[in-house]
Design a protein around this motif. Structure first.
Motif, PDB file in Angstrom:
ATOM      1  N   PRO A 208       0.814  -1.229   0.000  1.00 46.50           N
ATOM      2  CA  PRO A 208       0.000   0.000   0.000  1.00 46.50           C
ATOM      3  C   PRO A 208       0.841   1.268   0.000  1.00 46.50           C
ATOM      4  CG  PRO A 208      -0.853  -1.605   1.576  1.00 46.50           C
ATOM      5  CD  PRO A 208       0.469  -2.127   1.124  1.00 46.50           C
ATOM      6  N   ARG A 209       1.924   1.271   0.749  1.00 44.20           N
ATOM      7  CA  ARG A 209       2.787   2.455   0.801  1.00 44.20           C
ATOM      8  C   ARG A 209       3.462   2.688  -0.538  1.00 44.20           C
ATOM      9  NH1 ARG A 209       6.161   0.760   4.490  1.00 44.20           N
ATOM     10  NH2 ARG A 209       4.854   1.419   6.223  1.00 44.20           N
ATOM     11  N   LEU A 210       3.940   1.618  -1.159  1.00 47.29           N
ATOM     12  CA  LEU A 210       4.673   1.763  -2.417  1.00 47.29           C
ATOM     13  C   LEU A 210       3.761   2.047  -3.605  1.00 47.29           C
ATOM     14  CD1 LEU A 210       7.328  -1.051  -1.893  1.00 47.29           C
ATOM     15  CD2 LEU A 210       7.754   1.418  -1.980  1.00 47.29           C
ATOM     16  N   ARG A 211       2.475   1.976  -3.396  1.00 52.05           N
ATOM     17  CA  ARG A 211       1.545   2.411  -4.446  1.00 52.05           C
ATOM     18  C   ARG A 211       1.344   3.920  -4.423  1.00 52.05           C
ATOM     19  NH1 ARG A 211      -3.066  -1.746  -6.340  1.00 52.05           N
ATOM     20  NH2 ARG A 211      -1.806  -3.663  -6.335  1.00 52.05           N
ATOM     21  N   THR A 212       1.794   4.559  -3.350  1.00 53.86           N
ATOM     22  CA  THR A 212       1.607   6.009  -3.228  1.00 53.86           C
ATOM     23  C   THR A 212       2.921   6.778  -3.246  1.00 53.86           C
ATOM     24  OG1 THR A 212       1.598   5.893  -0.801  1.00 53.86           O
ATOM     25  CG2 THR A 212      -0.525   5.704  -1.920  1.00 53.86           C
ATOM     26  N   THR A 213       4.028   6.113  -2.925  1.00 50.62           N
ATOM     27  CA  THR A 213       5.337   6.768  -2.948  1.00 50.62           C
ATOM     28  C   THR A 213       6.333   5.862  -3.666  1.00 50.62           C
ATOM     29  OG1 THR A 213       6.012   5.831  -0.810  1.00 50.62           O
ATOM     30  CG2 THR A 213       4.894   7.973  -0.771  1.00 50.62           C
ATOM     31  N   PRO A 214       7.323   6.446  -4.345  1.00 47.55           N
ATOM     32  CA  PRO A 214       8.281   5.613  -5.088  1.00 47.55           C
ATOM     33  C   PRO A 214       9.211   4.799  -4.194  1.00 47.55           C
ATOM     34  CG  PRO A 214       8.880   7.933  -5.239  1.00 47.55           C
ATOM     35  CD  PRO A 214       7.536   7.881  -4.592  1.00 47.55           C
ATOM     36  N   TRP A 215       9.427   5.274  -2.983  1.00 48.23           N
ATOM     37  CA  TRP A 215      10.289   4.573  -2.039  1.00 48.23           C
ATOM     38  C   TRP A 215       9.514   4.358  -0.748  1.00 48.23           C
ATOM     39  CZ3 TRP A 215      14.456   2.685  -4.381  1.00 48.23           C
ATOM     40  CH2 TRP A 215      14.877   3.319  -5.535  1.00 48.23           C
TER      41      TRP A 215
END
Length: 212
Positions: A132-139
């Motif tokens: 979920p985090r990597l769907r919103t930020t590149p890292w």
């Protein structure tokens, strides 16, 4: 004395040590080893016989995470150490249960009563936590990488390579994008340069640079 780094190009532990050294812009003498023919000088410095091993003026550093910390304590121009406490939790998960499952998935013949598909799925469940985090930020923690990224992504690369078609087919757009950004970066190209096997009579090879 320039620090000496015993390394093996494809080892994920040695890779992450080189990532930190490159990011810090430090210079080391790189000695590429062949694991089936480990040099006596390395074994004298570190009898454990695994890479990476860093020899400094003040002593020998035998663990890759300690080498990363050593490099970034001297210089951290990218601010890799600026990450939330959950970054250390992520590193611990990848170094611990993820790597345990990865080894049993990749090297099943080394273990008794191991079902590689079950081990693959255990590791996948850990990766899903970051999806979920990597769907919103590149890292993992924003627009730029932190230590949490560079200390773990080499193990994810190793995992993906066991069965690349299966990995690419999974519904984790975030994780796939994260890994692809790393694999296509100048940073990755820099640390994966091929060096000849080190011989005691060879001219010193200097590994250095600031990662992009």
């Amino acid at each position: 004395m320039r620090p000496i780094l015993y390394s093996f190009r494809r080892c994920p532990y040695a890779m992450r040590a080189r990532l930190a050294i490159a990011s810090a812009g430090l210079q080391v003498e790189l000695r590429e080893v062949v694991l089936r023919d480990k040099p006596r000088a390395m074994l004298e410095a570190s009898p454990k016989g695994t890479v990476p091993v860093l020899i400094t003026e003040t002593g020998v550093i035998e663990e890759s995470r300690d080498i990363m910390d050593w490099a970034l304590a001297q210089n951290d121009p990218e601010g890799l150490r600026r990450m939330p406490d959950t970054g250390e939790d992520w590193i611990a998960q990848i170094e611990g249960p993820f790597k345990t499952a990865l080894d049993r998935y990749k090297y099943e013949t080394r273990y008794q009563d191991v079902e590689p598909t079950a081990e693959r799925d255990k590791a996948a469940q850990i990766l899903q936590q970051a999806e979920p985090r990597l769907r919103t930020t590149p890292w993992l923690f924003g627009d730029t990488p932190t230590l949490a990224d560079l200390a773990t992504i080499t193990f994810v690369r190793q995992y993906a390579m066991v069965d690349h078609a299966w990995f690419a087919a999974q519904d984790w757009v975030g994780v796939n994008g994260w890994l692809e950004r790393f694999l296509t970066s100048d940073r990755f190209a820099q640390i994966m340069h091929k060096y000849p096997k080190w011989e005691p009579t060879a001219e010193p090879l200097v590994f250095s640079g600031k990662a992009n």
